[in-house]
Design a protein around this motif. Structure first.
Motif, PDB file in Angstrom:
ATOM      1  N   ASP A   1       0.877  -1.185   0.000  1.00 50.68           N
ATOM      2  CA  ASP A   1       0.000   0.000   0.000  1.00 50.68           C
ATOM      3  C   ASP A   1       0.906   1.224   0.000  1.00 50.68           C
ATOM      4  O   ASP A   1       1.485   1.565   1.024  1.00 50.68           O
ATOM      5  CB  ASP A   1      -0.878  -0.056   1.260  1.00 50.68           C
TER       6      ASP A   1
ATOM      7  N   HIS B   1      -2.460   1.959   9.210  1.00 50.11           N
ATOM      8  CA  HIS B   1      -3.260   0.762   9.526  1.00 50.11           C
ATOM      9  C   HIS B   1      -2.370  -0.461   9.388  1.00 50.11           C
ATOM     10  O   HIS B   1      -1.353  -0.425   8.683  1.00 50.11           O
ATOM     11  CB  HIS B   1      -4.472   0.667   8.586  1.00 50.11           C
TER      12      HIS B   1
ATOM     13  N   HIS C   1      -6.063  -3.461   4.735  1.00 52.26           N
ATOM     14  CA  HIS C   1      -6.356  -2.989   6.094  1.00 52.26           C
ATOM     15  C   HIS C   1      -6.473  -4.268   6.911  1.00 52.26           C
ATOM     16  O   HIS C   1      -7.550  -4.818   7.085  1.00 52.26           O
ATOM     17  CB  HIS C   1      -7.656  -2.189   6.145  1.00 52.26           C
TER      18      HIS C   1
ATOM     19  N   THR D   1       1.187   0.809   7.741  1.00 50.69           N
ATOM     20  CA  THR D   1       1.493   1.947   6.868  1.00 50.69           C
ATOM     21  C   THR D   1       1.659   3.214   7.723  1.00 50.69           C
ATOM     22  O   THR D   1       1.126   3.292   8.824  1.00 50.69           O
ATOM     23  CB  THR D   1       0.361   2.214   5.861  1.00 50.69           C
TER      24      THR D   1
ATOM     25  N   GLU E   1       0.966   7.183   6.719  1.00 49.94           N
ATOM     26  CA  GLU E   1       0.428   7.883   5.542  1.00 49.94           C
ATOM     27  C   GLU E   1      -0.294   9.196   5.852  1.00 49.94           C
ATOM     28  O   GLU E   1      -1.485   9.333   5.595  1.00 49.94           O
ATOM     29  CB  GLU E   1      -0.518   6.958   4.776  1.00 49.94           C
TER      30      GLU E   1
ATOM     31  N   GLU F   1       2.819   7.769   1.597  1.00 48.15           N
ATOM     32  CA  GLU F   1       2.571   6.539   2.365  1.00 48.15           C
ATOM     33  C   GLU F   1       3.658   5.505   2.119  1.00 48.15           C
ATOM     34  O   GLU F   1       3.970   5.185   0.972  1.00 48.15           O
ATOM     35  CB  GLU F   1       1.221   5.951   1.943  1.00 48.15           C
TER      36      GLU F   1
HETATM   37 MN    MN Z   1      -3.104   2.878   3.334  1.00 44.38          MN
END
Ligand code: MN
Ligand code: GLY
Length: 281
Positions: free
Chosen positions: A65, A148, A155, A176, A178, A244
């Motif tokens: 991510d 998260h 997630h 992460t 972000e 991120e």
């Molecule tokens: Mn994210």
């Protein structure tokens, strides 16, 4: 078109052995960079826009991510640069807070403090840093959390708090970091309520009363509070920046798993100026 950028990105994912995306790619230019889960990806990018790409492939059943924000014409404008620098400093402060034994919420605390300092310095918040933090005024421009858990889902499952306290980070955890700042293109001013509150109490209230009753109580409290209507200068309207990375907690500290993606203003402008290097059949 945004979807053509998406096509190139996903082509590179597939050519490098990823069978699936970890989630639908967000490729948002201009005003769309301010829409958190923008999925249409159907706008023609314009000279002077920013392009926010939040996309991750899945590899070996693990999700990634990553978000980066690029200037479409290859160079950030002065207001874009000012906002980008704040978000980058906040992201680095969040990452610097990641080590074993640290509370998970320390990451959000570090990031929002740096964002608030930057917003106050640019005159975008009406009060000082400590008051703006206590009254959560930064939330007018930063309305999401700082990260998260990341794993087999983007997630991923896992508690953030245990028995009411923020969880301690342990080696092997992946998540992460972000932060972002978003300035609605049509918003000429923001309303700031002069009332301090704790996010934890608000969360507990929502759990106790349910979302609708908690929102009603929140509106009643706001109606009673003093407020300041503060202008948003035109040059910032329409800017959306998020950065991120994916972080692994190690025995000694942390590893930034996405360290290869360009991130400083110089790195981003340099890669925008490079010729494309697409994988060949
Ligand atoms: Mn994210
Ligand atoms: N990558 C989208 C999100 O974290 O919600």
């Amino acid at each position: 078109m945004e979807y053509q950028v998406q096509a190139v990105l996903e082509y590179v994912f597939r050519m490098n052995g990823s069978r699936r995306n970890a989630y639908p790619s967000i490729v948002g230019s201009g005003p769309n960079a301010c829409i958190l889960h923008y999925l249409e990806n159907n706008r023609r990018m314009e000279d002077g826009d920013l392009l926010l790409i939040d996309a991750g492939c899945e590899y070996g059943y693990q999700a990634s991510d990553i978000t980066r924000t690029f200037p479409v014409n290859g160079r950030f404008t002065a207001p874009q640069r000012a906002i980008y620098e704040i978000v980058l400093r906040a992201q680095l402060a969040g990452i610097a807070a990641t080590r074993p034994g640290q509370r998970y919420e320390a990451i959000h605390d570090a990031a929002r403090r740096v964002l608030t300092e930057g917003l106050v310095a640019l005159g975008l918040l009406p009060c000082g840093v400590e008051e703006s933090l206590a009254m959560h005024h930064y939330r007018e421009f930063y309305m999401h959390g700082t990260g998260h858990w990341l794993g087999m889902d983007v997630h991923d499952v896992g508690d953030y708090r245990i028995r009411g306290s923020s969880r301690e980070l342990e080696p092997g955890m992946v998540f992460t970091v972000e932060p972002g700042l978003y300035f609605d293109p049509a918003r000429e001013s923001a309303t700031f309520y002069l009332r301090e509150f704790s996010e934890q109490e608000m969360l507990e209230r929502r759990l106790r009363l349910g979302a609708t009753a908690a929102r009603r109580l929140d509106e009643e409290e706001k109606a009673k509070a003093e407020k300041i209507v503060h202008p948003i200068p035109r040059e910032f309207r329409g800017i959306g920046v998020r950065i991120e990375d994916d972080i692994l907690i190690t025995a000694e500290g942390h590893d930034v798993l996405t360290v290869g993606a360009p991130k400083t203003i110089d790195e981003v402008e340099r890669i925008c100026a490079e010729a494309p290097r697409l994988p060949r059949w």
